[in-house]
Design an enzyme around this catalytic site. Structure first.
Site, PDB file in Angstrom:
ATOM      1  N   LYS A   1     -50.230  -9.218  32.446  1.00 17.80           N
ATOM      2  CA  LYS A   1     -51.531  -9.846  32.141  1.00 17.80           C
ATOM      3  C   LYS A   1     -52.660  -9.101  32.848  1.00 17.80           C
ATOM      4  O   LYS A   1     -53.694  -8.787  32.275  1.00 17.80           O
ATOM      5  CB  LYS A   1     -51.519 -11.330  32.540  1.00 17.80           C
ATOM      6  CG  LYS A   1     -50.634 -12.177  31.621  1.00 17.80           C
ATOM      7  CD  LYS A   1     -51.247 -12.528  30.314  1.00 17.80           C
ATOM      8  CE  LYS A   1     -50.844 -11.698  29.106  1.00 17.80           C
ATOM      9  NZ  LYS A   1     -49.516 -11.620  28.639  1.00 17.80           N
TER      10      LYS A   1
ATOM     11  N   ARG B   1     -56.821  -7.698  15.619  1.00 21.02           N
ATOM     12  CA  ARG B   1     -55.768  -6.782  15.166  1.00 21.02           C
ATOM     13  C   ARG B   1     -56.135  -5.326  15.435  1.00 21.02           C
ATOM     14  O   ARG B   1     -55.285  -4.448  15.333  1.00 21.02           O
ATOM     15  CB  ARG B   1     -55.519  -6.967  13.669  1.00 21.02           C
ATOM     16  CG  ARG B   1     -55.108  -8.377  13.265  1.00 21.02           C
ATOM     17  CD  ARG B   1     -54.949  -8.456  11.758  1.00 21.02           C
ATOM     18  NE  ARG B   1     -53.856  -7.598  11.345  1.00 21.02           N
ATOM     19  CZ  ARG B   1     -52.592  -8.011  11.273  1.00 21.02           C
ATOM     20  NH1 ARG B   1     -52.300  -9.240  11.599  1.00 21.02           N
ATOM     21  NH2 ARG B   1     -51.643  -7.180  10.922  1.00 21.02           N
TER      22      ARG B   1
ATOM     23  N   GLU C   1     -53.155  -5.519  31.229  1.00 22.08           N
ATOM     24  CA  GLU C   1     -53.683  -5.396  29.865  1.00 22.08           C
ATOM     25  C   GLU C   1     -55.127  -5.852  29.720  1.00 22.08           C
ATOM     26  O   GLU C   1     -55.815  -5.414  28.793  1.00 22.08           O
ATOM     27  CB  GLU C   1     -52.768  -6.086  28.856  1.00 22.08           C
ATOM     28  CG  GLU C   1     -52.605  -7.553  28.953  1.00 22.08           C
ATOM     29  CD  GLU C   1     -51.660  -8.054  27.862  1.00 22.08           C
ATOM     30  OE1 GLU C   1     -51.731  -7.577  26.723  1.00 22.08           O
ATOM     31  OE2 GLU C   1     -50.840  -8.946  28.177  1.00 22.08           O
TER      32      GLU C   1
ATOM     33  N   HIS D   1     -36.127  -1.087  48.423  1.00 23.98           N
ATOM     34  CA  HIS D   1     -35.431   0.077  47.862  1.00 23.98           C
ATOM     35  C   HIS D   1     -36.424   1.097  47.314  1.00 23.98           C
ATOM     36  O   HIS D   1     -36.077   1.920  46.470  1.00 23.98           O
ATOM     37  CB  HIS D   1     -34.461  -0.381  46.763  1.00 23.98           C
ATOM     38  CG  HIS D   1     -33.474  -1.389  47.262  1.00 23.98           C
ATOM     39  ND1 HIS D   1     -32.459  -1.088  48.132  1.00 23.98           N
ATOM     40  CD2 HIS D   1     -33.401  -2.735  47.034  1.00 23.98           C
ATOM     41  CE1 HIS D   1     -31.778  -2.192  48.415  1.00 23.98           C
ATOM     42  NE2 HIS D   1     -32.331  -3.195  47.776  1.00 23.98           N
TER      43      HIS D   1
ATOM     44  N   ASN E   1     -53.623  -0.759   6.207  1.00 24.91           N
ATOM     45  CA  ASN E   1     -53.063  -1.127   7.509  1.00 24.91           C
ATOM     46  C   ASN E   1     -51.625  -0.622   7.527  1.00 24.91           C
ATOM     47  O   ASN E   1     -50.817  -1.018   6.686  1.00 24.91           O
ATOM     48  CB  ASN E   1     -53.083  -2.651   7.692  1.00 24.91           C
ATOM     49  CG  ASN E   1     -52.289  -3.059   8.933  1.00 24.91           C
ATOM     50  OD1 ASN E   1     -52.161  -2.285   9.875  1.00 24.91           O
ATOM     51  ND2 ASN E   1     -51.711  -4.251   8.895  1.00 24.91           N
TER      52      ASN E   1
ATOM     53  N   CYS F   1     -54.189  -2.699  12.005  1.00 21.19           N
ATOM     54  CA  CYS F   1     -55.568  -2.923  11.597  1.00 21.19           C
ATOM     55  C   CYS F   1     -55.657  -4.263  10.900  1.00 21.19           C
ATOM     56  O   CYS F   1     -54.658  -4.934  10.668  1.00 21.19           O
ATOM     57  CB  CYS F   1     -56.001  -1.820  10.634  1.00 21.19           C
ATOM     58  SG  CYS F   1     -55.682  -0.183  11.284  1.00 21.19           S
TER      59      CYS F   1
ATOM     60  N   GLU G   1     -44.543 -10.727  33.962  1.00 20.50           N
ATOM     61  CA  GLU G   1     -45.582 -11.205  33.041  1.00 20.50           C
ATOM     62  C   GLU G   1     -46.942 -11.271  33.728  1.00 20.50           C
ATOM     63  O   GLU G   1     -47.963 -10.894  33.154  1.00 20.50           O
ATOM     64  CB  GLU G   1     -45.186 -12.575  32.476  1.00 20.50           C
ATOM     65  CG  GLU G   1     -46.185 -13.220  31.546  1.00 20.50           C
ATOM     66  CD  GLU G   1     -46.585 -12.403  30.328  1.00 20.50           C
ATOM     67  OE1 GLU G   1     -47.600 -12.757  29.702  1.00 20.50           O
ATOM     68  OE2 GLU G   1     -45.935 -11.371  30.042  1.00 20.50           O
TER      69      GLU G   1
ATOM     70  N   TRP H   1     -57.443   0.019  14.189  1.00 19.46           N
ATOM     71  CA  TRP H   1     -56.803   0.406  15.443  1.00 19.46           C
ATOM     72  C   TRP H   1     -56.247   1.790  15.161  1.00 19.46           C
ATOM     73  O   TRP H   1     -55.240   1.948  14.477  1.00 19.46           O
ATOM     74  CB  TRP H   1     -55.669  -0.553  15.811  1.00 19.46           C
ATOM     75  CG  TRP H   1     -55.197  -0.383  17.209  1.00 19.46           C
ATOM     76  CD1 TRP H   1     -55.638  -1.039  18.324  1.00 19.46           C
ATOM     77  CD2 TRP H   1     -54.154   0.509  17.692  1.00 19.46           C
ATOM     78  NE1 TRP H   1     -54.956  -0.613  19.440  1.00 19.46           N
ATOM     79  CE2 TRP H   1     -54.053   0.341  19.090  1.00 19.46           C
ATOM     80  CE3 TRP H   1     -53.322   1.433  17.061  1.00 19.46           C
ATOM     81  CZ2 TRP H   1     -53.139   1.056  19.860  1.00 19.46           C
ATOM     82  CZ3 TRP H   1     -52.427   2.155  17.834  1.00 19.46           C
ATOM     83  CH2 TRP H   1     -52.336   1.956  19.215  1.00 19.46           C
TER      84      TRP H   1
ATOM     85  N   LYS I   1     -53.503  -7.271  18.742  1.00 15.85           N
ATOM     86  CA  LYS I   1     -52.699  -8.493  18.866  1.00 15.85           C
ATOM     87  C   LYS I   1     -51.296  -8.322  18.304  1.00 15.85           C
ATOM     88  O   LYS I   1     -50.308  -8.764  18.897  1.00 15.85           O
ATOM     89  CB  LYS I   1     -53.404  -9.644  18.163  1.00 15.85           C
ATOM     90  CG  LYS I   1     -52.711 -10.975  18.297  1.00 15.85           C
ATOM     91  CD  LYS I   1     -52.682 -11.428  19.745  1.00 15.85           C
ATOM     92  CE  LYS I   1     -51.945 -12.723  19.984  1.00 15.85           C
ATOM     93  NZ  LYS I   1     -51.735 -13.009  21.396  1.00 15.85           N
TER      94      LYS I   1
END
Ligand code: AGP
Length: 674
Positions: A551, A27, A554, A570, A151, A2, A547, A75, A669
């Site tokens: 991206k 946050r 998310e 495979h 927090n 938070c 990555e 959060w 974040k």
């Protein structure tokens, strides 16, 4: 994860707190609240579900009086994102209402939109309307004793809550935080009874003792800001495991989870450390250690400038930070390349070349995007320095207890410097006596403070939840570290010179790469309705595939997987059909032909292919449905150009799907809880 903020000074607190929460919103952003305290000991509260804008609307409709206050953007960890669970939470003296053990939880007056005041709830019956708050019938002693915002996570909150319930305390939320509020009230009653034992010339001695006593019962992490009804001029801040800073102003002080709310308000910052409690008034700041008493606190100059946190004309922080990657790399290399010795120079490693030369194994640990940077680092260091490298998820390493031989050197890679799993992994490897270094972007963060040494990325504040420029700085810095370790070993002077030349060219290569923006936007429109994506690369660009997939996941919430391209046959190739785009990353280099045949395997099964390829690669254009051409660079640096079109692809697909790219759902974040 938070964001908490506090203000005490001559100015209206609600405006300053709101602005502070806006800057901390990355946050956590599922609910928020403010509480101010006026000299008459009245609390004024507003809470809302959702983004800070919702809270701002309430406060615009009914401003909160007072020049002392605290705020919180949440959060959720314990209790759904509701107004009742939004912070601040209140501690109420158990026996505030005589004769009715079923007292009392104080919560904002939902009916009237929260701000004007609090309502007292006895059992199920709502007693007071806002106006009544100022009604003489509700005595000062019936007001909440304190308000606090938190927090972190209290791991033993349930047994504590049961104990408090048994003693008659009432709860209006399902949060772990409210336990702290009542616990401090309970300790305050104990300390009040012993007031004569405290030095009369220390006005906050009783409050401090109560906070210390209550915190001693908690197991878990916290960054806390607390208001006490009896001391409307005071904010008490306490830290254990969650970041907390104090901004030192002229006749005013700010408290916050990190430096971002302080930018433009003050240039002086104090980083609180674990076990510390700060007593903050408009004109004074006193820092105490919970066991050792008063301590001298260091005031640092604040690095963040005002401009770093505004959008700079971009529609979103993520796009701004994607376009800031060339500068971020220039900042990372400034003063760190030494032509005379054809090597890199790092001022903060705090280890001698002998100690670094003696490193027989390098352990890279991180989470999320930083873990992907570590994977590229493994290729870089093993190729350029020939040192065995292991890459570990920090959340696994902290409990895996791997056998580590002497000579193992740990690098903890982190943008925020506050990620709980990475911090715990660093502490565990440090406890085992291995040197620990941090690659970190936030100056003064906990991991930066606790590592034996490290390298700051200098990427500037990264506000978008999806990491972009920090990732580029991490990979680039790992390339410089690989050069450094290589030159400590077998890498020749000429080879060092060649690598330095390529490193110096990279910012311009990235600027050229950003020219793909328009082409990527067109391709995004073509594939934004897909529900699954595959990202495929090999060697240095296997992590790039991971990555790129992260991206997209998310910020657009589309399911995507990254794989080493040869792994497809495979199993994952079963996912291929005409609705599942595959993104191939195929730089010229050691495995180009192999990747090309993997691409043909996908085309043979009707899968649409988007290829990221170096300029002039005609062969791939004959096979792929869409090609994004990027400048040619050496393979070891290709992850830095190849990631840009993938960041832009995720960004534009998310925009086209109406997603909030800077504040994606369910994310935050920096992940400061386990
Ligand atoms: C990346 O876009 C995410 N924000 C997340 O995976 C992040 O990389 C991870 O939480 C690690 O954060 P850190 O670098 O601040 O430690």
């Amino acid at each position: 994860m938070c964001g908490i903020v506090g203000y005490v000074g001559p100015r209206r607190a609600d405006e300053i707190l709101l602005e502070g929460l806006r800057r901390l919103e990355y946050r956590g952003y599922d609910s928020a609240g403010l509480a101010t305290l006026t000299p008459d000991g009245q609390f004024h509260v507003a809470k809302s579900v959702g983004r800070i804008n919702a809270l701002a609307e309430k406060i615009a409709a009914a401003p909160l009086a007072g020049t002392t206050g605290i705020g919180h953007t949440r959060w959720a960890t314990h209790g759904a994102p509701t107004e009742a669970n939004a912070h601040p939470h209140f501690g109420v003296a158990r026996d505030s209402v005589a004769g009715s053990p079923a007292v009392v939880a104080w919560s904002p007056d939902h009916a009237t939109g929260a701000t004007a005041g609090l309502q007292k709830v006895r059992g199920q019956e709502t007693l007071a309307q806002p106006a009544a708050l100022r009604d003489a019938s509700i005595s000062r002693s019936e007001m909440p004793t304190l308000a606090l915002a938190h927090n972190g996570v209290i791991e033993n909150y349930l047994p504590l809550k049961e104990k408090l319930l048994a003693e008659g305390y009432q709860f209006s939320s399902s949060t772990d935080t409210e336990v702290i509020a009542h616990l401090i009230v309970r300790s305050l009653a104990k300390m009040e009874a012993r007031r004569s034992e405290f030095p009369a010339d220390e006005p906050y001695a009783v409050v401090l003792a109560a906070v210390t006593h209550a915190l001693g019962k908690l197991r878990g992490t916290y960054g806390l800001v607390i208001l006490f009804r009896e001391h409307p001029e005071l904010i008490v801040a306490a830290r254990q495991g969650s970041p907390l800073v104090v901004g030192v102003g002229q006749g005013e002080h700010f408290v916050a989870s990190d430096a971002s709310p302080l930018a433009g308000r003050t240039g002086k910052i104090v980083y609180l450390a674990d076990h510390q409690i700060a007593l903050v008034t408009a004109d004074s700041l006193e820092v105490r250690h919970r066991e050792h008493g008063r301590i001298e606190h260091l005031v640092h100059d604040l690095a963040a400038s005002e401009t770093d946190v505004d959008l700079g004309g971009y529609p979103h922080y993520m796009l701004k930070e994607i376009f800031e990657q060339p500068e971020a790399i220039e900042n990372a290399l400034r003063g760190r390349l030494n032509d005379q010795h054809a090597t890199a120079v790092f001022g903060g490693l705090n280890l001698t070349p002998q100690q670094l030369r003696g490193a027989s194994r390098i352990l890279l640990t991180a989470c999320g995007t930083s873990w992907h940077a570590a994977l590229v680092g493994e290729y870089l260091i093993e190729e350029l320095a020939r040192i065995p490298v292991e890459v570990e998820y920090a959340s696994e390493l902290r409990y895996r207890n791997p056998p580590l031989e002497p000579g193992t050197l740990l690098f903890a890679i982190t943008q925020s410097g506050e990620t709980a799993d990475t911090l715990a992994a660093l502490r565990e490897i440090k406890r085992k006596g291995h040197p620990t270094l941090a690659l970190c972007n936030v100056v003064g963060s906990t991991i930066a403070q606790e590592a034996d040494g490290g390298v700051y990325l200098h990427a500037g504040p990264e506000i978008g939840v999806a990491s972009t420029k920090a990732y580029a700085s991490q990979v680039f810095t790992l390339a410089m570290l690989a050069l450094y370790f290589g030159r400590l070993r077998h890498l020749s002077f000429e080879a060092g010179q060649r690598i330095i030349a390529q490193l110096r060219q990279l910012p311009d290569r990235l600027r050229q790469t950003l020219d793909v923006h328009a082409a990527v936007r067109r391709i995004a429109a073509k594939y934004c309705h897909a529900t699954n994506f595959l990202y495929l690369g090999r060697q240095y660009n296997f992590p790039t595939a991971l990555e790129g997939a992260l991206k997209l996941k998310e910020i657009s919430y589309i399911h995507a997987e990254g794989y080493p391209a040869a792994e497809m046959k495979h199993g994952p190739i079963a996912l291929v059909d005409e609705h599942t785009p595959s993104v191939f990353i195929m730089p010229q280099g050691s495995v180009y032909d192999k990747v090309m045949s993997n691409l043909e395997e996908i085309k043979a099964r009707g899968g649409p292919v988007i290829a990221i390829a170096p300029e002039g690669d005609r062969a791939v254009a004959r096979l792929a449905d869409d090609v994004i051409y990027v400048p040619r660079v050496e393979e070891f640096l290709s992850p830095l150009v190849n990631i840009i079109p993938l960041q832009l692809l995720a960004y534009h697909i998310a925009i086209l799907r109406g997603c909030d790219v800077d504040r994606p759902r369910n994310l935050a974040k920096s992940v400061t809880v386990e």
